[in-house]
Design a protein around this motif. Structure first.
Motif, PDB file in Angstrom:
ATOM      1  N   ASP A 272      -9.343   0.599   4.444  1.00 61.22           N
ATOM      2  CA  ASP A 272     -10.291   0.658   3.333  1.00 61.22           C
ATOM      3  C   ASP A 272      -9.666   0.034   2.077  1.00 61.22           C
ATOM      4  O   ASP A 272      -8.824   0.633   1.422  1.00 61.22           O
ATOM      5  N   ARG A 273     -10.104  -1.175   1.725  1.00 60.76           N
ATOM      6  CA  ARG A 273      -9.468  -1.891   0.619  1.00 60.76           C
ATOM      7  C   ARG A 273      -9.946  -1.422  -0.756  1.00 60.76           C
ATOM      8  O   ARG A 273      -9.532  -1.977  -1.784  1.00 60.76           O
ATOM      9  N   SER A 274     -10.805  -0.403  -0.795  1.00 64.24           N
ATOM     10  CA  SER A 274     -11.099   0.228  -2.079  1.00 64.24           C
ATOM     11  C   SER A 274      -9.927   1.133  -2.484  1.00 64.24           C
ATOM     12  O   SER A 274      -9.814   1.539  -3.639  1.00 64.24           O
ATOM     13  N   ILE A 275      -9.068   1.440  -1.502  1.00 64.16           N
ATOM     14  CA  ILE A 275      -7.831   2.166  -1.774  1.00 64.16           C
ATOM     15  C   ILE A 275      -6.765   1.142  -2.142  1.00 64.16           C
ATOM     16  O   ILE A 275      -6.538   0.173  -1.412  1.00 64.16           O
ATOM     17  N   LEU A 276      -6.103   1.345  -3.280  1.00 62.54           N
ATOM     18  CA  LEU A 276      -5.207   0.350  -3.856  1.00 62.54           C
ATOM     19  C   LEU A 276      -4.097  -0.100  -2.902  1.00 62.54           C
ATOM     20  O   LEU A 276      -3.772  -1.285  -2.844  1.00 62.54           O
ATOM     21  N   ILE A 277      -3.505   0.834  -2.146  1.00 62.34           N
ATOM     22  CA  ILE A 277      -2.382   0.439  -1.289  1.00 62.34           C
ATOM     23  C   ILE A 277      -2.826  -0.541  -0.212  1.00 62.34           C
ATOM     24  O   ILE A 277      -2.104  -1.484   0.122  1.00 62.34           O
TER      25      ILE A 277
END
Length: 346
Positions: A191-196
């Motif tokens: 999930d690229r909405s999560i910064l890492i």
């Protein structure tokens, strides 16, 4: 039922006032070292137990700290918790562990429960929920409860965090594959909405571009950090006309699933397809085909997170000082990505 020993019983035994006993047990500097030692030894002899609730009310501290993680059944988060405990226990703190299972509602419930338990602070790695828990985070800020993010964070003004350089970890992993001669490198993202995960994707992409290779967005597939999801995603990649010759995964679990699927198709690793993961879970080094992975130094991350919390909670002036601690990742190279085999690095 046997009657509990009180400070009055100790005072009577030593022929001193109860107030003196109380001050001695709480380390008051006005009480002599000899008296403090005598009171402490007598209290121990009489099996006296201090009232923790009363102490908390008096000091304004509960000496409980909440730790919220997506899940505890991963070595990474278990190791972070270990690092936190190693720093906090000697300071008299107890850790209350909650897990969100990557569910926003459960994350909110955990935060509220910890607030109701009067914890002195919350250390957390946010969930994979698409929409952030801004209301809950703002409630913590308004209540002046220290909030420290680790690993997965949200950029909020005045909130400290302890992370690793995910961009560099992904860049180094992808560059390693390129240096081994692989040219068509797929990326199993999360999930690229999560910064890492966004930063791991960006690090992968930049390494491709810096090496002069063509960046192919169709080789990037967003999935979940689970073995089965890794298998499903790898199956899709193997079915395309020009399949990848290497895979960089944002998770060791999806990397493991990818390896299982590659083998199921009768392909060799790393000769036909190379695989690199992220997190350096224990299974990556113990498998017959050991897996190259990016180490995140989880115990050190936990210790530093606890240290940042202690700095905040022990700040008498309560001056908010935002800290962004970033650890340097290390690529651990193993069999799954080496065309020319060398002994494993543990």
């Amino acid at each position: 039922m046997k009657k509990k020993t009180t400070i009055y019983d100790i005072a009577k035994r030593l022929n001193i006032t109860a107030a003196t006993v109380s001050r001695a047990l709480n380390g008051n500097s006005k009480i002599s070292e000899a008296t403090r030692k005598l009171v402490s030894e007598t209290a121990k002899e009489m099996n006296y137990e201090q009232n923790k609730l009363a102490q908390a009310l008096k000091s304004g501290k509960s000496y409980n700290v909440g730790v919220i993680v997506p899940r505890i059944d991963s070595n990474f988060f278990a190791s972070v918790i270990r690092g936190i405990e190693e720093e906090l226990y000697p300071q008299g703190y107890h850790v209350i562990i909650c897990q969100t299972h990557d569910q926003k509602d459960l994350e909110t419930e955990n935060i509220n429960s910890l607030l109701n338990a009067q914890v002195d602070g919350i250390l957390m790695s946010i969930s994979n929920a698409q929409n952030g828990n801004d209301d809950s985070f703002n409630a913590l800020i308004k209540k002046n409860v220290p909030l420290i993010f680790f690993d997965r964070k949200k950029d909020l003004k005045g909130i400290s965090s302890v992370t690793i350089d995910d961009f560099k970890g992904a860049y180094d992993a992808t560059k390693h594959l390129i240096d081994q001669g692989y040219k068509r490198i797929a990326h199993l993202s999360n999930d690229r909405s999560i910064l890492i995960f966004k930063n791991r994707y960006l690090g992968y992409k930049q390494a491709i571009l810096d090496s002069g290779l063509d960046f192919d967005e169709s080789l990037v597939i967003e999935t979940h950090s689970k073995v089965l999801e890794g298998r499903k995603t790898m199956k899709k990649l193997l079915e395309i006309k020009q399949r990848p010759d290497a895979v960089f995964s944002s998770s060791d679990f999806t990397a493991l699933g990818a390896i299982q699927e590659i083998k199921a198709h009768g392909l060799r690793i790393p000769e036909d397809i190379s695989v690199v993961g992220f997190s350096n879970e224990p299974f990556t080094r113990f498998m017959e085909l050991s897996i190259t992975s990016v180490d995140q130094s989880p115990i050190e991350m936990g210790r530093l997170t606890a240290q940042v919390f202690l700095e905040e909670v022990n700040n008498d002036k309560r001056i908010k000082s935002e800290k962004q601690v970033v650890l340097t990742p290390e690529l651990i190279v193993r069999k799954s990505s080496l065309k020319t085999q060398i002994p494993d690095k543990a």
